[in-house]
Write a protein that holds these residues in place. Structure first.
Motif, PDB file in Angstrom:
ATOM      1  N   ASP A  65       0.802  -1.160   0.132  1.00 18.66           N
ATOM      2  CA  ASP A  65       0.090   0.181  -0.254  1.00 18.66           C
ATOM      3  C   ASP A  65       0.986   1.101  -0.205  1.00 18.66           C
ATOM      4  OD1 ASP A  65      -2.102  -1.617   0.308  1.00 18.66           O
ATOM      5  OD2 ASP A  65      -2.459  -1.466   2.334  1.00 18.66           O
ATOM      6  N   VAL A  66       0.379   2.117  -0.752  1.00 16.99           N
ATOM      7  CA  VAL A  66       1.198   3.435  -0.780  1.00 16.99           C
ATOM      8  C   VAL A  66       0.218   4.723  -0.782  1.00 16.99           C
ATOM      9  CG1 VAL A  66       2.897   4.911  -2.409  1.00 16.99           C
ATOM     10  CG2 VAL A  66       2.781   2.273  -2.509  1.00 16.99           C
ATOM     11  N   GLY A  67       0.738   5.517   0.007  1.00 21.25           N
ATOM     12  CA  GLY A  67      -0.315   6.775   0.187  1.00 21.25           C
ATOM     13  C   GLY A  67      -0.234   7.177   1.461  1.00 21.25           C
ATOM     14  N   PRO A  68      -0.822   8.406   1.838  1.00 22.45           N
ATOM     15  CA  PRO A  68      -1.675   8.933   0.756  1.00 22.45           C
ATOM     16  C   PRO A  68      -0.902   9.889  -0.446  1.00 22.45           C
ATOM     17  CG  PRO A  68      -2.031  10.350   2.586  1.00 22.45           C
ATOM     18  CD  PRO A  68      -1.080   8.851   2.921  1.00 22.45           C
ATOM     19  N   LEU A  69      -1.430   9.657  -1.681  1.00 24.11           N
ATOM     20  CA  LEU A  69      -0.874  10.583  -2.766  1.00 24.11           C
ATOM     21  C   LEU A  69      -1.883  11.487  -3.102  1.00 24.11           C
ATOM     22  CD1 LEU A  69       0.336   7.193  -4.757  1.00 24.11           C
ATOM     23  CD2 LEU A  69       1.643   8.785  -3.281  1.00 24.11           C
ATOM     24  N   SER A  70      -1.205  12.536  -3.418  1.00 22.28           N
ATOM     25  CA  SER A  70      -2.350  13.850  -3.963  1.00 22.28           C
ATOM     26  C   SER A  70      -2.114  13.643  -5.480  1.00 22.28           C
ATOM     27  CB  SER A  70      -1.898  15.068  -3.550  1.00 22.28           C
ATOM     28  OG  SER A  70      -2.351  16.189  -3.842  1.00 22.28           O
ATOM     29  N   ILE A  71      -3.597  13.351  -5.874  1.00 24.65           N
ATOM     30  CA  ILE A  71      -3.662  13.469  -7.108  1.00 24.65           C
ATOM     31  C   ILE A  71      -4.819  14.243  -7.766  1.00 24.65           C
ATOM     32  CG2 ILE A  71      -4.325  11.724  -9.081  1.00 24.65           C
ATOM     33  CD1 ILE A  71      -3.324   9.365  -7.451  1.00 24.65           C
ATOM     34  N   VAL A  72      -4.674  14.864  -8.916  1.00 24.92           N
ATOM     35  CA  VAL A  72      -5.858  15.638  -9.516  1.00 24.92           C
ATOM     36  C   VAL A  72      -6.506  15.075 -10.638  1.00 24.92           C
ATOM     37  CG1 VAL A  72      -6.190  17.826 -10.875  1.00 24.92           C
ATOM     38  CG2 VAL A  72      -4.296  17.773  -9.247  1.00 24.92           C
ATOM     39  N   GLY A  73      -8.019  15.080 -10.323  1.00 20.55           N
ATOM     40  CA  GLY A  73      -8.639  14.107 -11.326  1.00 20.55           C
ATOM     41  C   GLY A  73     -10.040  15.091 -11.544  1.00 20.55           C
ATOM     42  N   ASN A 120     -12.860  15.402  -9.862  1.00 21.06           N
ATOM     43  CA  ASN A 120     -13.301  15.917  -8.771  1.00 21.06           C
ATOM     44  C   ASN A 120     -12.053  16.819  -8.132  1.00 21.06           C
ATOM     45  OD1 ASN A 120     -15.676  14.537  -8.932  1.00 21.06           O
ATOM     46  ND2 ASN A 120     -14.617  12.859  -7.868  1.00 21.06           N
ATOM     47  N   GLY A 121     -11.247  17.266  -8.868  1.00 20.05           N
ATOM     48  CA  GLY A 121     -10.188  18.340  -8.164  1.00 20.05           C
ATOM     49  C   GLY A 121      -8.897  17.361  -7.670  1.00 20.05           C
ATOM     50  N   ARG A 122      -8.285  17.754  -6.658  1.00 18.93           N
ATOM     51  CA  ARG A 122      -7.093  17.638  -6.069  1.00 18.93           C
ATOM     52  C   ARG A 122      -7.737  16.759  -5.018  1.00 18.93           C
ATOM     53  NH1 ARG A 122      -2.005  17.588  -6.195  1.00 18.93           N
ATOM     54  NH2 ARG A 122      -1.907  19.261  -7.633  1.00 18.93           N
ATOM     55  N   ARG A 123      -7.409  15.390  -4.847  1.00 18.99           N
ATOM     56  CA  ARG A 123      -7.956  14.366  -3.882  1.00 18.99           C
ATOM     57  C   ARG A 123      -6.630  13.531  -3.322  1.00 18.99           C
ATOM     58  NH1 ARG A 123     -12.239  15.617  -1.391  1.00 18.99           N
ATOM     59  NH2 ARG A 123     -12.712  13.309  -0.898  1.00 18.99           N
ATOM     60  N   PRO A 124      -6.793  13.099  -2.110  1.00 17.42           N
ATOM     61  CA  PRO A 124      -5.653  12.126  -1.437  1.00 17.42           C
ATOM     62  C   PRO A 124      -6.240  10.735  -1.916  1.00 17.42           C
ATOM     63  CG  PRO A 124      -6.885  13.052   0.411  1.00 17.42           C
ATOM     64  CD  PRO A 124      -7.462  13.895  -0.945  1.00 17.42           C
ATOM     65  N   TYR A 125      -5.342  10.044  -2.171  1.00 17.89           N
ATOM     66  CA  TYR A 125      -5.763   8.434  -2.526  1.00 17.89           C
ATOM     67  C   TYR A 125      -4.649   7.673  -2.098  1.00 17.89           C
ATOM     68  CZ  TYR A 125      -9.168   9.961  -6.332  1.00 17.89           C
ATOM     69  OH  TYR A 125      -9.974  10.594  -6.730  1.00 17.89           O
ATOM     70  N   GLU A 126      -5.178   6.622  -1.548  1.00 22.50           N
ATOM     71  CA  GLU A 126      -4.115   5.382  -1.347  1.00 22.50           C
ATOM     72  C   GLU A 126      -4.027   4.518  -2.259  1.00 22.50           C
ATOM     73  OE1 GLU A 126      -5.199   2.153   1.820  1.00 22.50           O
ATOM     74  OE2 GLU A 126      -4.013   3.393   2.928  1.00 22.50           O
TER      75      GLU A 126
END
Length: 579
Positions: free
Chosen positions: A300-308, A310-316
């Protein structure tokens, strides 16, 4: 049966068996594969029935007629087998009119040539009657198209057998029994046909394939009755697994061992705005967000800040190895889970816990202390003023806490987008009403665009903070709103003393401790509101004095055009202060 040869009697037995199986299959409609299995069996019955007519005919012309009629059944069998296998195993997306039409081209040509008398000898070059000990047969010399249609028949049979063979080792016992019966039912006639074409049959003109249909019919009857062939099919299971993959609310990518995207689900395409048609086959680091951070084969890696979208969201990101039956790695499964709501909830609980354990207790102790002074001296103006101010701070803290609870309630329905101009006008009007000495100005025109309703609370807290913590006699506040590439920037500037660096550290860490915590809840609401809509917030010093707080959020009308917030705000998405 009087007058029939023993071979004809055996063939009629195969007809009875095949007809029984065809009726059972037809009655199971609309189960997956039922109609195509009935077509396959009907082809076998047709072929076998008119072979009996051929055997019992006494002249070359009569035998040739019945031989030609048999071709209808001959070409129906492989087409029925292929379409049955595809639909039965859940690959029904291939069973569409265009595929069916394409599969029927060669059979249609064959029937047409035979029906027109085959003047060029494409299917049969020569015919003659061969009398043997077991009967009188029509011996033919095949033409060139005969071998073409024979090869085509075997090709369809092979293609249809591949998905059936995969079920032989299935974990579910009924599917293993079904697949074994189906393989026997189709393999025996095919082997008989190959033996006939190689000339290994000692009886001239005898094609044992229709005789093998007796074994085929028994195998299909066994599959239909004993193993519930059409009432318990793997098609729904395969479709259900595909549906789970497609309908999963988490984005999922399948990456090959060479680092290329092999598949992605609908959620991944929607959330990260990826074209599925062009993504498959592309390098994973060009399609999968933050793929460079997923170095481990498993973990498992994260949280990663990713823009999609819905805007910028933290993902694991969860990475799992995909292996074959021999334990060899054949790819990786990458699943992204949006942990923004979870992290936000943890932060809110942490901050609200601090508010009640520290801030409210501090104010309450202050009230108690000065209340004692008032009991001693009821005319103590200083004590009375402190008590009133402390009570006002407790009330303000209570109101902001209630706002945070209502605004970020996970079970509440989100408000529809609202005009940005309305938010700015409302914030300015409230500020001028609450702080009549403050000088509030709007720089430039406010864009005519809708934004998430959460921005209302964000703007209100930014404006009130700019005045409440300003030590000037006449605090000044400047508001500016701009739009770029689908992202709205709202900047609130003041001429106050600035923000304590400790406040930035607390919000950058995302947690509070007894030794490190904010001094309020206002800018926490700003951060939570921005995080909720996938935006960002940045802080800058204003010359010669003051602070500029800039929030960037996607518009409420559509997803951002370029999928990322403006560059200067992007790096400060976790910055903030806890006033």
């Amino acid at each position: 049966m009087i007058g029939l040869t023993p071979l004809s009697v055996a063939l009629l037995a195969a007809v009875v068996t095949g007809t029984s199986a065809a009726i059972l299959a037809w009655r199971e409609r609309p189960e997956a594969g039922a109609a195509w299995l009935a077509l396959l069996l009907a082809g076998q019955v047709w072929w076998t029935t008119f072979l009996v007519f051929e055997l019992e005919a006494s002249t070359l012309a009569a035998k040739a007629l019945w031989y030609d009629v048999q071709w209808v059944g001959v070409v129906l069998v492989p087409v029925g087998w292929l379409l049955f296998a595809l639909e039965y195993t859940g690959r029904d997306r291939y069973v569409r009119p265009s595929v069916v039409a394409a599969a029927c081209v060669a059979p249609a040509i064959t029937v047409f040539v035979v029906a027109t008398g085959d003047p060029s000898g494409l299917v049969v070059a020569e015919r003659e009657v061969a009398d043997t000990a077991v009967g009188s047969f029509l011996r033919v010399d095949p033409g060139p198209w005969y071998y073409v249609i024979a090869g085509y028949t075997y090709l369809l049979g092979l293609i249809g057998s591949i998905p059936i063979l995969r079920l032989v080792r299935d974990d579910a016992r009924p599917f293993r029994g079904q697949s074994a019966a189906l393989i026997v039912g189709t393999a025996v006639p095919w082997i008989s046909s190959i033996v006939y074409l190689t000339g290994a049959i000692p009886v001239p003109g005898l094609d044992p394939t229709p005789l093998a249909f007796a074994v085929s019919g028994v195998a299909y009857l066994l599959a239909l009755s004993r193993f519930r062939l059409l009432t318990l099919t793997p098609a729904p299971r395969r479709r259900a697994r595909q549906l789970v993959f497609e309908q999963l609310h988490d984005p999922v990518f399948v990456v090959g061992t060479e680092g290329h995207v092999l598949d992605l689900n609908r959620c991944a395409a929607d959330v990260f705005e990826i074209d599925r048609r062009t993504a498959v086959g592309e390098a994973a680091n060009a399609v999968v967000p933050r793929y460079d951070a997923l170095d481990d084969e498993r973990g498992d890696v994260g949280p990663l800040s990713i823009v999609g979208r819905n805007g910028r969201r933290p993902y694991e990101a969860r990475v799992r190895r995909v292996t074959d039956d021999h334990g060899r790695a054949v790819g990786r499964l990458v699943v992204f889970h949006d942990v923004g709501e979870y992290l936000g909830q943890q932060q809110r609980l942490n901050v609200l816990n601090r508010v009640f354990r520290h801030d409210v207790r501090t104010e309450t102790n202050l009230v108690h202390g000065y209340a004692d002074r008032l009991m001693t001296n009821p005319n103590d103006e200083r004590a009375l003023s402190v008590v009133k101010e402390s009570a006002s701070r407790i009330l303000d803290l209570s109101e902001r806490t209630r706002t945070a609870s209502e605004l970020f309630d996970p079970v509440s329905e989100p408000e529809p987008p609202v005009p940005l101009s309305g938010i700015v006008d409302e914030a300015v009007a409230d500020l001028r009403t609450e702080f009549p000495d403050a000088r509030v100005s709007i720089d430039g025109d406010v864009p005519d665009v809708n934004v998430p309703a959460t921005l209302r609370a964000v703007a209100a807290n930014l404006c009130s903070n700019a005045v409440e913590h300003n030590d000037a006699d006449a605090p000044s506040v400047w508001i500016e709103a701009t739009i770029e590439n689908g992202w709205v920037e709202l900047a609130v500037a003041d001429d106050g003393p600035g923000i304590d660096p400790a406040e930035y550290k607390v919000l950058a860490n995302g947690t509070e401790t007894p030794l490190e915590h904010g001094s309020g809840i206002g800018l926490w609401i700003v951060k939570w509101g921005i995080d909720q809509v996938g935006g960002s917030v940045s802080f800058a010093e204003r010359e010669p004095r003051g602070t500029v707080v800039t929030v960037s959020v996607p518009t409420g009308d559509a997803a951002p055009v370029d999928g990322a917030p403006p560059e200067h705000a992007e790096t400060s998405a976790s910055a903030g202060a806890g006033r």
